[in-house]
Design a protein around this motif. Structure first.
Motif, PDB file in Angstrom:
ATOM      1  N   GLN A  57     -36.895  20.889  -9.726  1.00 30.69           N
ATOM      2  CA  GLN A  57     -37.442  21.820  -8.654  1.00 30.69           C
ATOM      3  C   GLN A  57     -37.644  21.085  -7.343  1.00 30.69           C
ATOM      4  O   GLN A  57     -38.143  19.917  -7.370  1.00 30.69           O
ATOM      5  CB  GLN A  57     -38.592  22.999  -9.013  1.00 30.69           C
ATOM      6  CG  GLN A  57     -38.407  23.755 -10.071  1.00 30.69           C
ATOM      7  CD  GLN A  57     -38.867  22.903 -11.552  1.00 30.69           C
ATOM      8  OE1 GLN A  57     -38.930  21.791 -11.562  1.00 30.69           O
ATOM      9  NE2 GLN A  57     -39.164  23.785 -12.539  1.00 30.69           N
ATOM     10  N   SER A  58     -37.437  21.661  -6.329  1.00 34.63           N
ATOM     11  CA  SER A  58     -37.783  20.865  -5.116  1.00 34.63           C
ATOM     12  C   SER A  58     -37.871  22.066  -3.853  1.00 34.63           C
ATOM     13  O   SER A  58     -36.829  22.748  -4.026  1.00 34.63           O
ATOM     14  CB  SER A  58     -36.925  19.831  -4.751  1.00 34.63           C
ATOM     15  OG  SER A  58     -36.826  19.218  -3.432  1.00 34.63           O
ATOM     16  N   THR A  59     -38.829  21.797  -3.069  1.00 36.42           N
ATOM     17  CA  THR A  59     -38.759  22.402  -1.526  1.00 36.42           C
ATOM     18  C   THR A  59     -38.532  21.560  -0.431  1.00 36.42           C
ATOM     19  O   THR A  59     -37.425  21.924   0.214  1.00 36.42           O
ATOM     20  CB  THR A  59     -40.161  23.340  -1.421  1.00 36.42           C
ATOM     21  OG1 THR A  59     -40.437  24.221  -2.519  1.00 36.42           O
ATOM     22  CG2 THR A  59     -40.097  23.976  -0.225  1.00 36.42           C
ATOM     23  N   ARG A  60     -39.092  20.628  -0.402  1.00 34.81           N
ATOM     24  CA  ARG A  60     -39.081  19.736   0.759  1.00 34.81           C
ATOM     25  C   ARG A  60     -37.786  18.904   0.648  1.00 34.81           C
ATOM     26  O   ARG A  60     -36.893  18.780   1.614  1.00 34.81           O
ATOM     27  CB  ARG A  60     -40.273  18.788   0.697  1.00 34.81           C
ATOM     28  CG  ARG A  60     -41.401  19.323   1.708  1.00 34.81           C
ATOM     29  CD  ARG A  60     -42.690  18.969   0.884  1.00 34.81           C
ATOM     30  NE  ARG A  60     -42.804  19.594  -0.363  1.00 34.81           N
ATOM     31  CZ  ARG A  60     -43.118  20.865  -0.729  1.00 34.81           C
ATOM     32  NH1 ARG A  60     -43.888  21.410   0.416  1.00 34.81           N
ATOM     33  NH2 ARG A  60     -43.128  21.116  -1.853  1.00 34.81           N
ATOM     34  N   THR A  61     -37.704  18.170  -0.354  1.00 36.44           N
ATOM     35  CA  THR A  61     -36.697  17.298  -0.501  1.00 36.44           C
ATOM     36  C   THR A  61     -35.087  18.073  -0.490  1.00 36.44           C
ATOM     37  O   THR A  61     -34.115  17.639   0.295  1.00 36.44           O
ATOM     38  CB  THR A  61     -36.611  16.634  -1.954  1.00 36.44           C
ATOM     39  OG1 THR A  61     -37.792  16.095  -1.785  1.00 36.44           O
ATOM     40  CG2 THR A  61     -35.618  15.396  -2.159  1.00 36.44           C
ATOM     41  N   ARG A 109     -32.152  13.558  -8.111  1.00 31.62           N
ATOM     42  CA  ARG A 109     -33.412  13.760  -8.450  1.00 31.62           C
ATOM     43  C   ARG A 109     -33.459  13.677  -9.875  1.00 31.62           C
ATOM     44  O   ARG A 109     -32.960  14.778 -10.465  1.00 31.62           O
ATOM     45  CB  ARG A 109     -34.235  15.068  -7.892  1.00 31.62           C
ATOM     46  CG  ARG A 109     -35.588  14.966  -8.383  1.00 31.62           C
ATOM     47  CD  ARG A 109     -36.572  16.108  -7.700  1.00 31.62           C
ATOM     48  NE  ARG A 109     -37.137  15.770  -6.584  1.00 31.62           N
ATOM     49  CZ  ARG A 109     -38.103  16.137  -5.967  1.00 31.62           C
ATOM     50  NH1 ARG A 109     -38.735  17.386  -6.378  1.00 31.62           N
ATOM     51  NH2 ARG A 109     -38.839  15.937  -4.816  1.00 31.62           N
ATOM     52  N   GLN A 135     -35.901  11.129  -5.809  1.00 32.85           N
ATOM     53  CA  GLN A 135     -37.219  11.192  -6.665  1.00 32.85           C
ATOM     54  C   GLN A 135     -36.525  10.809  -7.903  1.00 32.85           C
ATOM     55  O   GLN A 135     -35.962  11.580  -8.498  1.00 32.85           O
ATOM     56  CB  GLN A 135     -38.329  11.995  -6.500  1.00 32.85           C
ATOM     57  CG  GLN A 135     -39.476  11.932  -7.264  1.00 32.85           C
ATOM     58  CD  GLN A 135     -40.548  12.878  -7.016  1.00 32.85           C
ATOM     59  OE1 GLN A 135     -40.080  14.061  -7.033  1.00 32.85           O
ATOM     60  NE2 GLN A 135     -41.529  12.403  -7.483  1.00 32.85           N
ATOM     61  N   HIS A 140     -39.920   7.136  -4.825  1.00 33.84           N
ATOM     62  CA  HIS A 140     -39.819   8.457  -4.046  1.00 33.84           C
ATOM     63  C   HIS A 140     -39.517   7.964  -2.764  1.00 33.84           C
ATOM     64  O   HIS A 140     -40.274   8.243  -1.874  1.00 33.84           O
ATOM     65  CB  HIS A 140     -40.882   9.445  -4.276  1.00 33.84           C
ATOM     66  CG  HIS A 140     -40.468  10.854  -3.603  1.00 33.84           C
ATOM     67  ND1 HIS A 140     -39.156  11.213  -3.002  1.00 33.84           N
ATOM     68  CD2 HIS A 140     -41.006  12.056  -3.870  1.00 33.84           C
ATOM     69  CE1 HIS A 140     -39.064  12.547  -2.780  1.00 33.84           C
ATOM     70  NE2 HIS A 140     -40.085  13.034  -3.144  1.00 33.84           N
ATOM     71  N   GLN A 143     -39.891  10.379   0.570  1.00 31.19           N
ATOM     72  CA  GLN A 143     -41.227  10.507   0.637  1.00 31.19           C
ATOM     73  C   GLN A 143     -41.761   9.548   1.408  1.00 31.19           C
ATOM     74  O   GLN A 143     -42.464   9.707   2.445  1.00 31.19           O
ATOM     75  CB  GLN A 143     -42.132  10.749  -0.650  1.00 31.19           C
ATOM     76  CG  GLN A 143     -43.535  11.476  -0.328  1.00 31.19           C
ATOM     77  CD  GLN A 143     -43.551  12.679   0.470  1.00 31.19           C
ATOM     78  OE1 GLN A 143     -42.796  13.787   0.202  1.00 31.19           O
ATOM     79  NE2 GLN A 143     -44.240  12.819   1.536  1.00 31.19           N
ATOM     80  N   ALA A 296     -48.137  14.642  -0.128  1.00 26.18           N
ATOM     81  CA  ALA A 296     -46.580  14.956  -0.168  1.00 26.18           C
ATOM     82  C   ALA A 296     -46.174  16.329  -0.456  1.00 26.18           C
ATOM     83  O   ALA A 296     -45.314  16.661   0.166  1.00 26.18           O
ATOM     84  CB  ALA A 296     -45.933  14.070  -1.372  1.00 26.18           C
ATOM     85  N   LEU A 297     -47.170  17.132  -0.847  1.00 29.13           N
ATOM     86  CA  LEU A 297     -46.935  18.591  -1.501  1.00 29.13           C
ATOM     87  C   LEU A 297     -45.789  18.681  -2.433  1.00 29.13           C
ATOM     88  O   LEU A 297     -44.866  17.723  -2.354  1.00 29.13           O
ATOM     89  CB  LEU A 297     -46.640  19.460  -0.287  1.00 29.13           C
ATOM     90  CG  LEU A 297     -47.592  19.521   1.114  1.00 29.13           C
ATOM     91  CD1 LEU A 297     -47.024  20.242   2.191  1.00 29.13           C
ATOM     92  CD2 LEU A 297     -49.001  19.913   0.414  1.00 29.13           C
ATOM     93  N   PRO A 298     -46.000  19.621  -3.353  1.00 30.93           N
ATOM     94  CA  PRO A 298     -46.931  20.929  -3.133  1.00 30.93           C
ATOM     95  C   PRO A 298     -48.145  20.276  -3.814  1.00 30.93           C
ATOM     96  O   PRO A 298     -48.385  19.383  -4.613  1.00 30.93           O
ATOM     97  CB  PRO A 298     -46.376  21.868  -4.156  1.00 30.93           C
ATOM     98  CG  PRO A 298     -45.459  21.024  -5.151  1.00 30.93           C
ATOM     99  CD  PRO A 298     -45.061  19.909  -4.337  1.00 30.93           C
ATOM    100  N   ARG A 324     -40.021  14.574   6.715  1.00 27.46           N
ATOM    101  CA  ARG A 324     -38.950  14.633   5.834  1.00 27.46           C
ATOM    102  C   ARG A 324     -37.619  14.654   6.253  1.00 27.46           C
ATOM    103  O   ARG A 324     -36.579  14.268   5.728  1.00 27.46           O
ATOM    104  CB  ARG A 324     -39.308  15.434   4.501  1.00 27.46           C
ATOM    105  CG  ARG A 324     -40.624  15.132   3.695  1.00 27.46           C
ATOM    106  CD  ARG A 324     -40.515  13.986   2.887  1.00 27.46           C
ATOM    107  NE  ARG A 324     -39.365  13.819   2.180  1.00 27.46           N
ATOM    108  CZ  ARG A 324     -39.157  14.208   1.036  1.00 27.46           C
ATOM    109  NH1 ARG A 324     -40.131  14.828   0.453  1.00 27.46           N
ATOM    110  NH2 ARG A 324     -38.069  14.189   0.233  1.00 27.46           N
TER     111      ARG A 324
HETATM  112  N1   CP Z   1     -42.827  15.991  -1.578  1.00 20.60           N
HETATM  113  C1   CP Z   1     -41.816  16.553  -2.429  1.00 20.60           C
HETATM  114  O1   CP Z   1     -40.771  15.697  -2.807  1.00 20.60           O
HETATM  115  O2   CP Z   1     -41.591  17.821  -2.212  1.00 20.60           O
HETATM  116  P1   CP Z   1     -40.511  18.700  -3.219  1.00 20.60           P
HETATM  117  O3   CP Z   1     -40.870  18.277  -4.682  1.00 20.60           O
HETATM  118  O4   CP Z   1     -40.943  20.207  -2.877  1.00 20.60           O
HETATM  119  O5   CP Z   1     -39.128  18.211  -2.794  1.00 20.60           O
END
Ligand code: CP
Length: 340
Positions: A57-61, A109, A135, A140, A143, A296-298, A324
């Protein structure tokens, strides 16, 4: 600037990039950020295609890469294993060879411990187009370059002796990969920073990469120290980055993959010994008065960090997340476009 030819360069880890090359990414990211701010078109990758393969899963990347490709005038395919024949065992080699015939960049990833970095390198070895890590189990890069940009925005370009605490923190969400702290200890000493890693002894970082990071510190006037006391890590810090990571480095890749269930059980038992490793207001009080909190979140709110810290003015997490986008665009523009 020594050279500007980054077209076709892979990005698995910035350890393979010179500081001049990293600085080019930062310079271009700053320029692209300004262009984004004034809504000026910057279609540097017009009609180009990026294939993004997400094993997790990923939000930012995901969104920084996909939005970034759109803003650069290209298109990104958002792929997951279930959409691809790799779920039926197609090799990294065949995947890379085929995608190379159809587009301009491959990004992936894969964070499985002992597997992800090997997979990324196999893609890169067989690709005719640049391969970018989104990542893996060790690195990563997308990041850490955003982290570096954010730190320079707050502290200036010269980061010599800026004191930064990279701390382990308790979390219940999941055992997070080692790749963020490892990328940070590799990168920050190259910019002369004074890095302290704080972690319980059951949560070490990977010894081979710690050695490389120590060499980076020696060669670039940076510092890298270790403590098992979170308070000591925070003391007098300019920046704190408290974040969970799993106890993966206690196991060889082979041990972990042969006995994953037992390793996970042991990691969980060790985790529960350290519920007090939280970034709270008291610990922030040990750092410098204007300390910045990064993640880096989450983030695991209430476990890794208190709401009082993550929602305070000290937190620069949303600047870090926004960067990012700008840094990802700079990497893509330089490696997938750039001068022929
Ligand atoms: N920091 C980071 O890589 O966030 P995601 O896992 O949401 O992509």
């Amino acid at each position: 600037m020594s050279q500007t030819l980054l077209r076709g360069k892979n990005l698995i880890t910035f350890q393979d990039w010179t500081k001049q090359e990293i600085n080019m990414v930062l310079d271009l990211a700053k320029d692209l950020k300004m262009r984004f701010a004034i809504d000026e078109p910057h279609r540097l990758l017009q009609d180009k295609t990026l294939f993004m393969m997400f094993f997790e899963q990923s939000t930012r990347t995901r969104n920084s890469m996909e939005a970034g490709m759109t803003q650069l005038g290209g298109h990104a395919h958002d792929l997951t294993p279930d959409k691809m024949q790799l779920s039926h065992g197609e090799s990294a080699k065949d995947t890379a060879m085929v995608l190379s015939r159809m587009g301009h960049g491959i990004a992936c990833r894969n964070c499985f411990y002992g597997i992800g970095n090997t997979y990324l390198n196999e893609l890169a070895a067989n690709s005719a187009i640049p391969v970018m890590s989104l990542q893996d189990d060790l690195y990563h890069p997308m990041q850490v370059i955003a982290d570096l940009m954010t730190i320079q925005e707050y502290f200036g370009k010269d980061l010599k002796d800026i004191k930064i605490a990279i701390s382990w923190a308790y979390a219940t969400s999941h055992a997070k990969p080692l790749s963020v702290p490892l990328s940070q200890i590799l990168m920050f000493p190259r910019y002369g920073m004074d890095v302290t890693v704080a972690a319980p002894k059951e949560f070490p970082l990977l010894g081979s990469l710690v050695k490389t990071a120590e060499q980076n510190a020696r060669e670039n006037g940076g510092k890298l120290r270790f403590t098992d006391d979170m308070d000591e890590g925070f003391r007098d810090a300019d920046i704190v980055i408290p974040k969970n990571w799993g106890g993966f480095a206690n196991y060889t890749f082979e041990e972990y993959n042969a006995h994953e269930d037992e390793c996970r059980k042991e990691m969980k038992a060790n985790l529960e010994k350290h519920r007090d490793w939280i970034c709270d207001e008291r610990r922030m009080g040990l750092a410098k008065r204007n300390v910045k909190y990064m993640h880096a979140l989450p983030a695991d709110r209430g476990n890794e960090v208190t709401p009082g810290v993550i929602d305070s003015p000290a937190a620069i997490i949303y600047d870090e997340a926004e960067n990012r986008l700008h840094t990802a665009k700079a990497v893509m523009a330089l490696t997938m476009g750039g001068r022929p």
